[in-house]
Design an enzyme around this catalytic site. Structure first.
Site, PDB file in Angstrom:
ATOM      1  N   SER A 213      10.632   5.288  15.070  1.00  0.00           N
ATOM      2  CA  SER A 213       9.884   6.598  14.880  1.00  0.00           C
ATOM      3  C   SER A 213       9.919   7.705  15.677  1.00  0.00           C
ATOM      4  O   SER A 213      10.690   7.757  16.551  1.00  0.00           O
ATOM      5  CB  SER A 213       8.600   5.881  15.521  1.00  0.00           C
ATOM      6  OG  SER A 213       7.368   7.081  15.211  1.00  0.00           O
TER       7      SER A 213
ATOM      8  N   GLY B 104       9.819  -7.686   8.255  1.00  0.00           N
ATOM      9  CA  GLY B 104       8.628  -6.945   8.061  1.00  0.00           C
ATOM     10  C   GLY B 104       8.885  -6.647   6.571  1.00  0.00           C
ATOM     11  O   GLY B 104       8.678  -5.347   6.265  1.00  0.00           O
ATOM     12  N   ALA B 105       9.053  -7.267   5.616  1.00  0.00           N
ATOM     13  CA  ALA B 105       9.344  -6.713   4.290  1.00  0.00           C
ATOM     14  C   ALA B 105       8.357  -7.226   3.293  1.00  0.00           C
ATOM     15  O   ALA B 105       8.298  -6.800   2.120  1.00  0.00           O
ATOM     16  CB  ALA B 105      10.553  -7.898   3.761  1.00  0.00           C
ATOM     17  N   SER B 106       7.122  -7.358   3.774  1.00  0.00           N
ATOM     18  CA  SER B 106       6.022  -7.746   2.988  1.00  0.00           C
ATOM     19  C   SER B 106       5.353  -6.417   2.230  1.00  0.00           C
ATOM     20  O   SER B 106       4.789  -6.603   1.142  1.00  0.00           O
ATOM     21  CB  SER B 106       4.801  -8.610   3.387  1.00  0.00           C
ATOM     22  OG  SER B 106       4.382  -7.901   4.520  1.00  0.00           O
ATOM     23  N   SER B 107       5.492  -5.349   3.082  1.00  0.00           N
ATOM     24  CA  SER B 107       4.625  -4.175   2.406  1.00  0.00           C
ATOM     25  C   SER B 107       5.643  -2.887   3.224  1.00  0.00           C
ATOM     26  O   SER B 107       6.630  -2.961   3.950  1.00  0.00           O
ATOM     27  CB  SER B 107       3.287  -4.093   3.114  1.00  0.00           C
ATOM     28  OG  SER B 107       3.360  -3.881   4.349  1.00  0.00           O
ATOM     29  N   GLY B 108       5.221  -1.737   2.405  1.00  0.00           N
ATOM     30  CA  GLY B 108       5.751  -0.459   3.147  1.00  0.00           C
ATOM     31  C   GLY B 108       7.377  -0.251   2.961  1.00  0.00           C
ATOM     32  O   GLY B 108       7.886  -0.751   1.978  1.00  0.00           O
ATOM     33  N   ILE B 109       8.007   0.194   4.144  1.00  0.00           N
ATOM     34  CA  ILE B 109       9.326   0.388   4.053  1.00  0.00           C
ATOM     35  C   ILE B 109      10.154  -0.822   4.006  1.00  0.00           C
ATOM     36  O   ILE B 109      11.318  -0.715   2.983  1.00  0.00           O
ATOM     37  CB  ILE B 109       9.728   1.212   5.494  1.00  0.00           C
ATOM     38  CG1 ILE B 109       9.178   2.675   5.486  1.00  0.00           C
ATOM     39  CG2 ILE B 109      11.256   1.285   5.580  1.00  0.00           C
ATOM     40  CD1 ILE B 109       9.238   3.322   6.980  1.00  0.00           C
ATOM     41  N   GLY B 110       9.761  -1.819   4.639  1.00  0.00           N
ATOM     42  CA  GLY B 110      10.406  -3.001   4.512  1.00  0.00           C
ATOM     43  C   GLY B 110      10.717  -3.529   3.125  1.00  0.00           C
ATOM     44  O   GLY B 110      11.584  -4.139   2.607  1.00  0.00           O
TER      45      GLY B 110
ATOM     46  N   TYR C  99       1.667   2.175  20.674  1.00  0.00           N
ATOM     47  CA  TYR C  99       2.774   2.346  19.561  1.00  0.00           C
ATOM     48  C   TYR C  99       3.998   3.022  20.071  1.00  0.00           C
ATOM     49  O   TYR C  99       5.291   2.760  20.101  1.00  0.00           O
ATOM     50  CB  TYR C  99       2.044   2.695  18.270  1.00  0.00           C
ATOM     51  CG  TYR C  99       3.273   3.001  17.386  1.00  0.00           C
ATOM     52  CD1 TYR C  99       3.537   1.905  16.371  1.00  0.00           C
ATOM     53  CD2 TYR C  99       3.780   4.084  17.084  1.00  0.00           C
ATOM     54  CE1 TYR C  99       3.964   2.131  15.317  1.00  0.00           C
ATOM     55  CE2 TYR C  99       4.681   4.310  15.853  1.00  0.00           C
ATOM     56  CZ  TYR C  99       4.869   3.215  14.887  1.00  0.00           C
ATOM     57  OH  TYR C  99       5.695   3.244  14.151  1.00  0.00           O
TER      58      TYR C  99
END
Length: 335
Positions: free
Chosen positions: A144, A15-21, A157
């Site tokens: 979360s 999950g590295a393409s955006s955000g925290i990752g 979620y």
């Protein structure tokens, strides 16, 4: 627990393409780790690897949909093929669905579970054989605050995040019983300013938002990097998340009352947003960045050091809880 320093690690980030990752991958590379980045967005991965390499780091990209076990296993196996080993597995990948429960289809609910829960299950299953062979390492799962307390419009979620906490608690004990020096960390963010709200599917008629305040993604990256070198069990990121967790333990009815007041209107912006496009089934372009659209709602967090030094900061937490029980905002924990 004898974990390697970051500059001696090979780290895979799902999950590295955006955000925290994306932020965590950049930070690992800056500190000298060899990094493998994975997500569905090939464009996002290419730009991330280029950014890392331009800064002198070492990274490769392996695209994968975490809802497909063979693709996740391929990431772990190719990491070892390319770099010779795997030391830390960071699982951030998640998708969102903003709707009342009775407006969800079975397929939509299942897809959120497949990505957010089964994706993390598959990640642990794929990474563990390599970590066991090394004899030590870290499995870092991003859940979360909603693993502890559900909010309206996010039943799927929150269910997925509750599930992740359940399986990693069992897995952690099993690994300890077997004598493995493998750190199983649960990072629980409060509301984080990432493109999560731009990409998730909504049936609210408007662009969704977390219930403010927001926190910067760098705070979660701090927790992730810390957990890669130190034994960590549960690490809540964001002061409001800590207050919420304690309030839920003391009085779930009080939290119910707070959410009835702010939990519905508080998750809706004034900006129209149709159901499409979204990233529930396929990646969408244009959001391969770290931060989202809510920079003006970010606040600092002062208590995140608790998990690094519990004894020194217990008093500060007690003061914050007593002073902040009325602040029942800041629910969530978004990618």
């Amino acid at each position: 627990m004898n974990l390697k320093p970051i500059d001696q690690q090979v780290v895979a980030v799902m999950g590295a393409s955006s955000g925290i990752g994306r932020d965590a991958a950049l930070r690992f590379a800056q500190k000298g780790a060899k990094v493998v980045v994975s997500a569905r967005s090939q464009e996002g991965l290419m730009s991330l690897v280029e950014e890392i390499r331009q800064a002198g780091g070492d990274a490769i990209a392996i695209p994968a949909d975490v809802a497909q076990f063979e693709q996740v296993k391929d990431v772990a196996d190719k990491t070892v093929e390319h770099f010779g080993r795997l030391d830390t597995w960071v699982h951030v990948a998640a998708t969102g669905m903003f709707a009342t429960f009775d407006s969800l289809t079975p397929e939509e609910f299942k897809r959120v579970i497949d990505v957010n829960l089964m994706g993390q299950v598959y990640g642990a299953m794929a990474a563990l054989p390599h970590l066991k062979r090394e004899g030590r390492g870290s499995l870092i799962h991003i859940t979360s605050v909603e693993a502890r307390r559900t909010v309206p419009f996010q039943s799927a979620y929150a269910s997925s995040k509750h599930g992740v906490e359940g399986f990693i608690d069992a897995m952690r004990l099993e690994l300890k019983h077997e004598g493995y020096q493998i750190n199983v960390a649960n990072i629980l963010p409060a509301v984080i300013n990432t493109p999560f709200y731009n990409k998730g599917k909504t049936k609210l008629g408007v662009k969704p938002t977390g219930i403010p305040p927001y926190y910067n993604p760098s705070l979660v990256s701090d927790a992730i990097l810390y957990a890669s070198e130190h034994e960590v069990r549960d690490y809540i990121v964001g002061d409001i998340g800590r207050i919420l967790d304690i309030a839920q333990k003391i009085s779930p009815a009080l939290v119910d009352a707070g959410l009835l007041l702010i939990g519905f209107k508080g998750q809706k912006t004034q900006e129209f947003k149709a159901e499409e496009p979204n990233n529930l089934y396929e990646p969408i372009e244009g959001f391969d960045r770290v931060e989202g659209d809510f920079k003006s709602l970010e606040i600092p967090s002062f208590l995140d050091a608790i998990d690094k030094n519990p004894a020194a900061t217990f008093g500060a937490l007690a003061i914050a809880v007593l002073g902040g029980l009325a602040l029942l905002g800041g629910f969530g924990g978004e990618r």
